[in-house]
Structures are given as structure tokens and as C-alpha cells.
Write an enzyme that holds these catalytic residues in place. Structure first.
Site, PDB file in Angstrom:
ATOM      1  CD  GLU A  79      -3.135  -1.246   0.341  1.00  0.00           C
ATOM      2  OE1 GLU A  79      -3.273   0.039  -0.340  1.00  0.00           O
ATOM      3  OE2 GLU A  79      -3.763  -1.847   0.446  1.00  0.00           O
ATOM      4  CB  CYS A  95      -1.468   7.224   1.347  1.00  0.00           C
ATOM      5  SG  CYS A  95      -2.431   5.794   2.129  1.00  0.00           S
TER       6      CYS A  95
END
Ligand code: ADP
Length: 485
Positions: A257, A291
Site C-alpha cells: 500500500e 495516503c
């Protein structure tokens, strides 16, 4: 810190290594409160040999754990979830103290983190296989799913609880053993999870927390130790690339990720108030340090000025301060270099002609890594934030004319994690949602994280998905059994 907790028991400075609380062979490292700049803990600094020990013990424990029924594993995981929710306050306080986000947000993260444990506890019972009609008259084909073995994680400081549970819960549900290496900036939320794992009755060695200041040594051990069969990482694309290269030697299964550069698009036909509200949640959650935070805000020409004015009015009301104080919406950034990066992006934009319409007020005096929320108008493609994730409270507003242009601009990046847009026209909604090259699209919403949906990116934002039943597959191998009868 102790005085703010209901009880001292979740504050653990030792590492949780295969069911034992241990000191580090390398001594300790300091943990700092980013709102005050003071040291709040000295945490065990494990050597590479200690990490290897955790992995070796995980291998033994995993075999027994995998032999449990899904229902038995589910019961223990459910207990872990219950304990997290019972201790939401203390886990939240520890998180705020080491990470900085406001307490209400920290408690929200605990509930979010715990939700993965609840969800995957339930999924543990549903690791279904498949039967396939044979390709010859005497053949019977069965597909079973088995745990991949020992899994290791490396996680960042921005969600010190949820980034671990999102990985550990599906791993444990699948029957894997798990070795977690938390970010050195926020290890206390992780060791607290170790305390609760022990209390929940997760067998020794099935879940370890290896705290260390030396990320690259731990990363190398994870990649080079043949016992580890799965590496799951959340962090920057840059470190993700290093880990993928290292993992290649063992052809290790990896989930990544990585970074994002989320576009947030406001079309002429959007509900502007809803778009402003969504932008605030999306841009300023965790002070811009996620993010999936909007990094580039594109506003159609017809509503550009109105949106900018409304956004400014709303952001001005956000209170900044120590996350332990009532009513604070914006905490500090994680450290000095995070502040510096945002300042660099602001200076670069100014030098290239952007206007700062908000951003010079509200920073608390004294120690701590505070930076006032900043909005700039007149953002253009040549400014640093176009290609580089700011990871802080800076909202750049780009102007666009039509749909095709904005889709091209939004996709003009190596990243592809989250994207957002606000519009009402149905055909536009479908067309834009399909055209955005992102793993996640928020339509008329700025919040997309949930344990029930597959979270993950395309392009250089990563590999694999977390959450939902797809998240479980990341820790399972498929085996096809061909039988002649
Ligand atoms: P962030 O900008 O969110 O800190 P990083 O990718 O730098 O993102 O860090 C994410 C995690 O990866 C942190 O726990 C960090 O300690 C760890 N890390 C950094 N460099 C390495 C490396 N070379 N090998 C393994 N882990 C690393």
C-alpha cells in the site's frame, strides 16, 4: 501520559516477542510527542537476531494455529476486537500522544482498526474452496485454500493502530502467524495491541510486535529469512520499491500500500456545500497525513471562486492545537521534516505564481510541529504538489474548463490510490468514475475507508487489496487437488 490513562497496563515499552515481553539487545529508542516535542517513552530496540527469533517462533506457532478450526480462531479474534473497543479510550490517548491526531480522531482510528478484527474474525469461518467439474471422466477437481505461513508487516506512523490490524486480522483469520514491525515513531500503539492480543488468548508466537529503530535491518531480515512467506507493507512508494527488490530473491508474496496523489474534482453541477465538507474531511483528516488525502483539488471554472471562498471560510474555523485539548481539529505534523516539506511546497507554489489565500494564522506558540492549514489558488501543473504527495495541510486549487481536460490532469501521475469527485449529472458520474485510473473512487463523498471494501491502489500506488473478503486472499494460497477415481 500515564496520568491521562484509565490504567497503566496498555503502556508497554518492551517488545512482544513470541508471547514474551522482552528488552532490546540494542537498548532503547525514544518516542516523542509531536505536539510538545517531549520524550514520552523509551521503547525496546530489537536486534536483527531478535527479529529472527520472532520469525522462528512464529513458524512453530503457525502450524498449531492453522490446525484450529475457523470458528476457534474467530472466537479469539472476536475477543481481541472486544478488548480493543473496551480500551478505546486508553488506546486513543496513547495514539494521540505518539502520533498527534486529535483524541476524537484517534478514538475513531481505534474503532476503525478494531473493525478489521471484527470483520476478519467473521470471515475466518468462510475460507471456502471450490469444486470444478473434471476435465476427464475419471477426474475430480477440488480447490482448497490454505494459510500462506508466516507473514511479516512493516507499517507507517500515520495510522499506528489500523495499519497493523488491517494486515494482522486477515492474516490471523487465515491461519497465518504474524510478525509486526511498527514505525519507530509510533510503536506504543502496536505494543498495546500486543498486550490485548495476549489477553485475548492469541497463542504465543502467533502475533509478535518487534520494535526497532533500524527499519532497513528488520526489512532485510523479513525479506531474507526463508521462513517468511508474505510481506505486507504500507508506506512510501520509494521504500516499497526497495522491499519489492529485496523480496524478489525469495519470490516472496507481497502486498504494497504505497503513496498516493489523490485528485479531488469539483464539477459545475456539484453541491458546493457538500463538496466543501467533503474536501475538508478528505484534505485535513489527520492534518493531511494520509495516503488517501486530497493532494490536488480541481475546480471547474464556473464555481472556482465560490468554492475557494467557501473552503477558506470553513478551514478558518478549524482549531489547531494539542490533540488532547477539547475541540481541536488539527493536531501537529509528525516531525520537523514533515513541516519542512509542506513549507517547501508552499514556497515553490508562491514562486511559480500561486496565491496563498489562507495560511498565516493559528499556529500555537512553543514546541511541537505545527503548521497552519494553507489554501493556494492558481495552482498549476509545474508546481511540486502536482507530482509529489504533500502529506500535510496544504490545499492547492487548480482551475479546469471541461471534463476531458480534468480526467487527463487527474490521471497524469504515477500514482493511482484514491480519487474523488463531486457532480450530479448521472452520465458524467459514470463516465468519470470509469475513466479515473485509481483503485478507489469517492463520488460525492470525501471518506472512503471501511473494512468491508477492498482498499488498494493501481499503478505505483501498490499491489493487492486490504479489507473485504479480498483482503483474506492475500494471506491464502490456493491448492488444486486432481483426483482420479
Ligand atoms: P513514511 O513517509 O510514511 O514514513 P516510509 O516508507 O518512509 O513512509 O516508512 C514506512 C515504514 O517503512 C516505516 O515504518 C519505516 O520505518 C519503514 N522503512 C523505511 N525505510 C525502510 C527500509 N529500507 N526497509 C524497511 N522498512 C523501511
Amino acid at each position: 501520559l500515564k496520568s491521562l490513562l484509565n490504567g497503566p497496563s496498555l503502556l508497554a515499552e518492551q517488545a512482544y516477542l513470541a508471547g514474551h515481553w522482552v528488552d532490546g539487545d540494542e537498548g532503547t529508542f525514544e518516542v516523542t510527542n509531536p505536539a510538545r516535542g517531549d520524550v514520552i517513552a523509551h521503547v525496546a530496540d530489537l536486534s536483527r537476531a531478535q527479529v529472527a527469533k520472532a520469525i522462528a517462533e512464529a513458524e512453530t506457532a503457525q502450524k498449531e494455529w492453522a490446525s484450529w478450526t475457523g470458528k476457534e480462531r474467530a472466537a479469539v479474534l472476536r475477543k481481541w476486537f472486544d478488548l480493543m473497543m473496551e480500551n478505546q479510550h486508553d488506546l486513543g490517548v496513547i495514539l494521540t500522544a505518539e502520533q498527534g491526531k486529535p483524541l476524537a480522531e484517534a478514538k475513531g482510528e481505534i474503532a476503525y482498526g478494531a473493525s478489521f478484527v471484527e470483520f476478519f474474525a467473521e470471515e475466518a469461518k468462510r475460507v471456502y474452496g471450490e469444486t470444478i467439474p473434471g476435465h476427464q471422466r475419471d477426474k475430480r477437481i477440488t480447490v482448497i485454500k490454505q494459510p500462506i505461513g508466516v507473514a511479516a508487516s512493516i507499517t507507517p506512523w500515520n495510522f499506528p493502530n489500523a495499519m497493523i490490524t488491517r494486515k494482522a486480522a486477515p492474516a490471523l483469520a487465515a491461519g497465518c502467524a504474524f510478525v509486526a514491525r511498527p514505525a519507530e515513531l509510533t510503536p506504543l500503539s502496536a505494543t498495546a495491541l500486543g498486550v490485548l492480543a495476549e489477553r485475548a488468548g492469541i497463542p504465543k508466537g502467533v502475533f509478535s510486535v518487534v520494535t526497532s529503530s533500524n527499519a532497513s535491518e528488520t526489512g532485510k531480515e523479513f525479506c531474507e529469512n526463508p521462513i517468511v512467506r508474505k510481506l505486507t507493507f504500507t508506506g512510501s512508494t520509494q521504500v516499497g520499491r526497495i522491499l519489492l527488490r529485496q523480496a524478489a530473491d525469495q519470490v516472496m508474496k507481497c502486498s504494497m500500500e504505497l503513496g498516493g496523489n489523490a485528485p479531488f474534482i469539483v464539477f459545475d453541477d456539484a453541491d458546493l456545500d457538500a463538496a466543501v465538507e467533503g474536501a475538508i474531511m478528505c484534505k485535513f483528516r489527520n492534518n493531511g497525513q494520509t495516503c488517501v488525502c486530497a493532494n490536488r483539488i480541481y475546480v471547474q471554472a464556473g464555481v472556482y471562486d465560490a468554492f475557494a471562498a467557501k473552503l477558506k471560510e470553513a478551514v478558518e474555523k478549524l482549531k489547531m492545537g494539542d490533540g488532547m485539548e477539547e475541540g481541536v481539529a488539527l493536531g501537529p505534523l509528525i516531525n520537523a521534516s514533515a513541516v519542512e516539506k509542506v513549507q517547501t511546497h508552499i514556497a515553490d507554489a508562491k514562486a511559480k505564481g500561486a496565491n496563498v489565500i489562507l495560511g498565516d494564522s493559528g499556529a500555537p506558540q512553543g514546541p511541537g510541529y505545527f503548521l497552519p492549514p494553507t489554501i493556494v489558488t492558481g495552482a498549476t501543473k509545474d508546481m511540486q504538489f502536482s507530482t509529489d504527495e504533500t502529506f500535510g495541510p496544504l490545499a492547492p486549487l487548480f482551475k479546469f474548463e471541461n471534463e476531458d481536460d480534468v480526467i487527463a490532469m487527474a490521471n497524469d501521475t504515477i500514482f493511482g490510490l484514491a480519487s474523488y469527485f463531486y457532480a450530479k449529472d448521472l452520465s458524467r458520474v459514470y463516465k468519470v468514475a470509469e475513466a479515473l485510473e485509481y483503485g478507489i473512487v469517492g463520488v460525492n463523498t470525501g471518506i472512503i475507508s471501511t473494512e468491508v471494501a477492498p482498499f488498494g491502489g493501481v499503478k505505483q500506488s501498490g499491489l493487492g487489496r486490504e479489507g473485504s473478503h479480498h483482503g483474506l486472499d492475500e494471506f491464502l494460497e490456493m491448492k488444486y487437488i486432481c483426483m482420479s477415481v
